[in-house]
Design a protein around this motif. Structure first.
Motif, PDB file in Angstrom:
ATOM      1  N   HIS A 305      26.138 -23.434   7.499  1.00 45.67           N
ATOM      2  CA  HIS A 305      27.323 -23.563   8.347  1.00 45.67           C
ATOM      3  C   HIS A 305      26.934 -23.268   9.787  1.00 45.67           C
ATOM      4  O   HIS A 305      26.022 -22.480  10.049  1.00 45.67           O
ATOM      5  CB  HIS A 305      28.401 -22.560   7.871  1.00 45.67           C
ATOM      6  CG  HIS A 305      29.630 -22.527   8.718  1.00 45.67           C
ATOM      7  ND1 HIS A 305      29.801 -21.619   9.743  1.00 45.67           N
ATOM      8  CD2 HIS A 305      30.748 -23.292   8.694  1.00 45.67           C
ATOM      9  CE1 HIS A 305      30.979 -21.825  10.301  1.00 45.67           C
ATOM     10  NE2 HIS A 305      31.578 -22.827   9.683  1.00 45.67           N
ATOM     11  N   ALA A 321      33.823 -35.020  13.790  1.00 46.57           N
ATOM     12  CA  ALA A 321      32.606 -34.871  12.992  1.00 46.57           C
ATOM     13  C   ALA A 321      32.180 -36.153  12.294  1.00 46.57           C
ATOM     14  O   ALA A 321      31.023 -36.261  11.870  1.00 46.57           O
ATOM     15  CB  ALA A 321      32.788 -33.768  11.964  1.00 46.57           C
ATOM     16  N   ASP A 322      33.075 -37.112  12.140  1.00 44.12           N
ATOM     17  CA  ASP A 322      32.768 -38.356  11.435  1.00 44.12           C
ATOM     18  C   ASP A 322      32.913 -39.540  12.392  1.00 44.12           C
ATOM     19  O   ASP A 322      33.892 -40.283  12.332  1.00 44.12           O
ATOM     20  CB  ASP A 322      33.699 -38.545  10.231  1.00 44.12           C
ATOM     21  CG  ASP A 322      33.110 -37.962   8.963  1.00 44.12           C
ATOM     22  OD1 ASP A 322      31.938 -38.263   8.659  1.00 44.12           O
ATOM     23  OD2 ASP A 322      33.814 -37.186   8.292  1.00 44.12           O
ATOM     24  N   SER A 332      29.907 -37.359  19.995  1.00 44.34           N
ATOM     25  CA  SER A 332      30.323 -36.309  19.065  1.00 44.34           C
ATOM     26  C   SER A 332      29.413 -35.091  19.143  1.00 44.34           C
ATOM     27  O   SER A 332      28.210 -35.183  18.892  1.00 44.34           O
ATOM     28  CB  SER A 332      30.313 -36.860  17.633  1.00 44.34           C
ATOM     29  OG  SER A 332      30.435 -35.813  16.694  1.00 44.34           O
ATOM     30  N   ARG A 368      25.654 -36.554   8.487  1.00 50.24           N
ATOM     31  CA  ARG A 368      27.119 -36.515   8.506  1.00 50.24           C
ATOM     32  C   ARG A 368      27.653 -35.292   7.739  1.00 50.24           C
ATOM     33  O   ARG A 368      28.631 -34.662   8.156  1.00 50.24           O
ATOM     34  CB  ARG A 368      27.692 -37.803   7.931  1.00 50.24           C
ATOM     35  CG  ARG A 368      27.585 -38.985   8.895  1.00 50.24           C
ATOM     36  CD  ARG A 368      28.242 -40.230   8.359  1.00 50.24           C
ATOM     37  NE  ARG A 368      28.238 -41.290   9.361  1.00 50.24           N
ATOM     38  CZ  ARG A 368      29.185 -41.466  10.272  1.00 50.24           C
ATOM     39  NH1 ARG A 368      30.235 -40.660  10.304  1.00 50.24           N
ATOM     40  NH2 ARG A 368      29.100 -42.451  11.141  1.00 50.24           N
ATOM     41  N   ASP A 369      27.009 -34.970   6.625  1.00 56.13           N
ATOM     42  CA  ASP A 369      27.447 -33.811   5.852  1.00 56.13           C
ATOM     43  C   ASP A 369      27.315 -32.533   6.664  1.00 56.13           C
ATOM     44  O   ASP A 369      28.216 -31.677   6.666  1.00 56.13           O
ATOM     45  CB  ASP A 369      26.625 -33.711   4.567  1.00 56.13           C
ATOM     46  CG  ASP A 369      26.992 -32.481   3.742  1.00 56.13           C
ATOM     47  OD1 ASP A 369      28.136 -32.395   3.267  1.00 56.13           O
ATOM     48  OD2 ASP A 369      26.122 -31.595   3.600  1.00 56.13           O
ATOM     49  N   ARG A 372      30.002 -32.202   9.372  1.00 56.31           N
ATOM     50  CA  ARG A 372      31.304 -31.760   8.852  1.00 56.31           C
ATOM     51  C   ARG A 372      31.356 -30.247   8.651  1.00 56.31           C
ATOM     52  O   ARG A 372      32.445 -29.667   8.546  1.00 56.31           O
ATOM     53  CB  ARG A 372      31.598 -32.461   7.517  1.00 56.31           C
ATOM     54  CG  ARG A 372      31.731 -33.971   7.627  1.00 56.31           C
ATOM     55  CD  ARG A 372      32.115 -34.587   6.278  1.00 56.31           C
ATOM     56  NE  ARG A 372      31.865 -36.032   6.279  1.00 56.31           N
ATOM     57  CZ  ARG A 372      30.875 -36.629   5.631  1.00 56.31           C
ATOM     58  NH1 ARG A 372      30.033 -35.887   4.886  1.00 56.31           N
ATOM     59  NH2 ARG A 372      30.718 -37.933   5.706  1.00 56.31           N
ATOM     60  N   ARG A 373      30.182 -29.611   8.598  1.00 54.70           N
ATOM     61  CA  ARG A 373      30.132 -28.157   8.406  1.00 54.70           C
ATOM     62  C   ARG A 373      29.897 -27.408   9.720  1.00 54.70           C
ATOM     63  O   ARG A 373      29.471 -26.251   9.724  1.00 54.70           O
ATOM     64  CB  ARG A 373      29.035 -27.814   7.383  1.00 54.70           C
ATOM     65  CG  ARG A 373      29.417 -28.231   5.966  1.00 54.70           C
ATOM     66  CD  ARG A 373      28.378 -27.840   4.925  1.00 54.70           C
ATOM     67  NE  ARG A 373      27.269 -28.801   4.878  1.00 54.70           N
ATOM     68  CZ  ARG A 373      26.020 -28.523   5.145  1.00 54.70           C
ATOM     69  NH1 ARG A 373      25.677 -27.310   5.541  1.00 54.70           N
ATOM     70  NH2 ARG A 373      25.078 -29.451   5.050  1.00 54.70           N
ATOM     71  N   ASP A 375      31.884 -25.998  12.847  1.00 55.40           N
ATOM     72  CA  ASP A 375      33.217 -25.658  13.347  1.00 55.40           C
ATOM     73  C   ASP A 375      33.173 -25.496  14.862  1.00 55.40           C
ATOM     74  O   ASP A 375      32.409 -24.656  15.386  1.00 55.40           O
ATOM     75  CB  ASP A 375      33.705 -24.355  12.715  1.00 55.40           C
ATOM     76  CG  ASP A 375      34.081 -24.525  11.259  1.00 55.40           C
ATOM     77  OD1 ASP A 375      34.387 -25.665  10.863  1.00 55.40           O
ATOM     78  OD2 ASP A 375      34.069 -23.516  10.522  1.00 55.40           O
TER      79      ASP A 375
END
Length: 466
Positions: A305, A321-322, A332, A368-369, A372-373, A375
């Motif tokens: 994370h 994030a995507d 991004s 991408r994964d 998404r983690r 913050d």
């Protein structure tokens, strides 16, 4: 502020541009100009190879006119507006061009192509072109500062909307001399305002339109100057008028930054030269991620994370994030950090993200994964600096083995507080142009650029850029 007989922002820019000469420029501005000139051509060399640059070449081949303005890295010439469009596509489409963070725009990719194209078309000297370039930088940056951040929040992309003012000011400074110069430059700004556009829906929906946002602004500014030369005029109070640019394009306006220090303190010196083909506002995060990975020896697959503190202004558009496409990926923050995490073990702390890095990873599910983690948490203590010359990054990485590592990056490399050296600029220029030309040719081009102010006619630049 320079003494001025007018309180009109539009006329103040006209007066400044009409009176500016190369000899009036302070030594630090001349030094910065020399670096920005090298960086413009370096980035254009990379951008010329992109697919969308081919589309622009085809467009100009079908629609362009005849003239003396050179097309970069080609033996072809065309009319000034078409050359400005194409050469700006090269330099302004890969998000590696110089940037003024506070005004949220990219001046060099527009101002240099516009001024050089008109300078070549009409046979202007290097000194005149460089003075015009400075006038363009100042007009473009200061106009945007007057309407930010509400302009950005309303959905405009200010490189596109304010770029025409920079190009038109530079062109006007070349075309309009004498007692009526200030008025005619102001009227040129009045013309280009009616051509101004550039919406930011691409952040959400994708598309390739941003690849030519800067190009359209450069072309519009050149066309405005050429139309004014033939007799057309726009309102000379277009910035401040009750139905003018600021009223139409922003919810709040403050012209103090436009007037403040005009002709004395040069905003050009606040420009960041990019080390990455990403949004300028994510570069500190990229460098922090690379530094942590290099120091502690972890890669993207080791990360559980990431938390990063961000200023208020970038939450939303720059924290998705995507990303829907490559352009959005470059904008991004989470995706850029994830790419940096994947590249860091190989590249080390000196990582420089290129457009190719994004092309190679935009569909990488591991990247991408990780994105998404990540913050992105608003830290209002960063807001004041983010309105200035750089956006900091406060990063904490938690690894899968439980270890945590943190770093604070106050400003990325290339920003005014952490600038590239002249040696850095020369090396970066030689490395890129060396992919096109022999070492002897690059040295010859570099010598010409280092003596650009001494050119009697900037058309001579074409000979070394074939």
């Amino acid at each position: 502020m320079t003494d001025s007989p007018t309180s009109s922002p539009t006329l103040a820019l006209g007066e400044f541009a009409a009176s500016l000469t190369y000899d009036k420029l302070p030594a630090p501005v001349k030094v910065a100009l020399a670096d920005l000139l090298l960086d413009w051509l370096r980035v254009a060399s990379v951008g010329e190879r992109m697919e969308w640059s081919g589309w622009s070449r085809d467009y100009i081949a079908a629609d362009g006119g005849q003239g003396n303005a050179g097309i970069l890295f080609s033996d072809k010439t065309t009319d000034a507006a078409s050359a400005a469009f194409l050469n700006t596509t090269y330099s302004g489409s890969i998000d590696a061009d110089d940037v003024h963070v506070g005004s949220m725009l990219h001046p060099g990719c527009i101002i240099f192509p516009a001024a050089v194209a008109v300078g070549q078309q009409f046979g202007h000297s290097g000194r005149d072109v460089l003075a015009a370039v400075v006038a363009g930088y100042e007009a473009m940056i200061r106009t945007s500062l007057a309407i930010q951040p509400s302009h950005f929040k309303r959905g405009f992309q200010s490189t596109a909307t304010c770029g025409g003012f920079g190009a038109a000011t530079a062109v006007g400074a070349l075309l309009f001399k004498g007692d009526d110069g200030p008025r005619r430059i102001a009227e040129t700004l009045g013309l280009t305002a009616s051509f101004s556009g550039g919406l930011a829906q691409f952040y959400q929906s994708g598309s390739t339109v941003k690849r030519i946002h800067a190009a359209w602004a450069a072309q519009s500014g050149v066309r405005a100057g050429l139309l004014a030369r033939q007799g057309f005029s726009g309102p000379a109070d277009i910035l401040e008028g009750s139905a003018g640019f600021a009223q139409a394009y922003a919810d709040a306006v403050d012209f103090a930054p436009l007037f403040d220090g005009l002709g004395e303190n040069y905003r050009l010196l606040e420009v960041t030269v990019k080390g990455h083909a990403s949004s300028a506002r994510v570069m500190a995060a990229v460098e922090g991620m690379a530094a942590l990975g290099a120091e502690h020896g972890f890669g993207h697959s080791d990360i559980e994370h990431i938390r990063i503190g961000v200023p208020t202004v970038i939450k939303g558009r720059l924290t998705m994030a995507d990303p829907i496409d490559i352009q959005a990926a470059q904008m991004s923050l989470p995706f850029s950090m994830a790419v940096a995490a994947k590249r860091a073990p190989e590249a080390g702390a000196g990582l420089a993200l290129t457009v190719t890095d994004y092309l190679d990873t935009v569909e990488d599910e591991e990247v991408r994964d990780l994105a998404r983690r990540i913050d992105c948490e608003v830290d209002t203590s960063m807001d004041e600096q983010a309105a200035g010359d750089s956006v900091p990054a406060d990063i904490t990485v938690k690894l899968k083995d439980g270890a945590e590592h943190s770093i604070y990056v106050s400003a990325p490399k290339g920003s005014p507080s952490s600038p590239f050296t002249r040696g850095d600029h020369v090396t970066r220029f030689k490395n890129e142009l060396g992919t096109r030309y022999s070492e002897e040719h690059v040295d010859r081009l570099l010598q010409q650029l280092e003596n650009f102010a001494d050119l009697d006619n900037v058309g001579a630049l074409r000979d070394n850029l074939i």
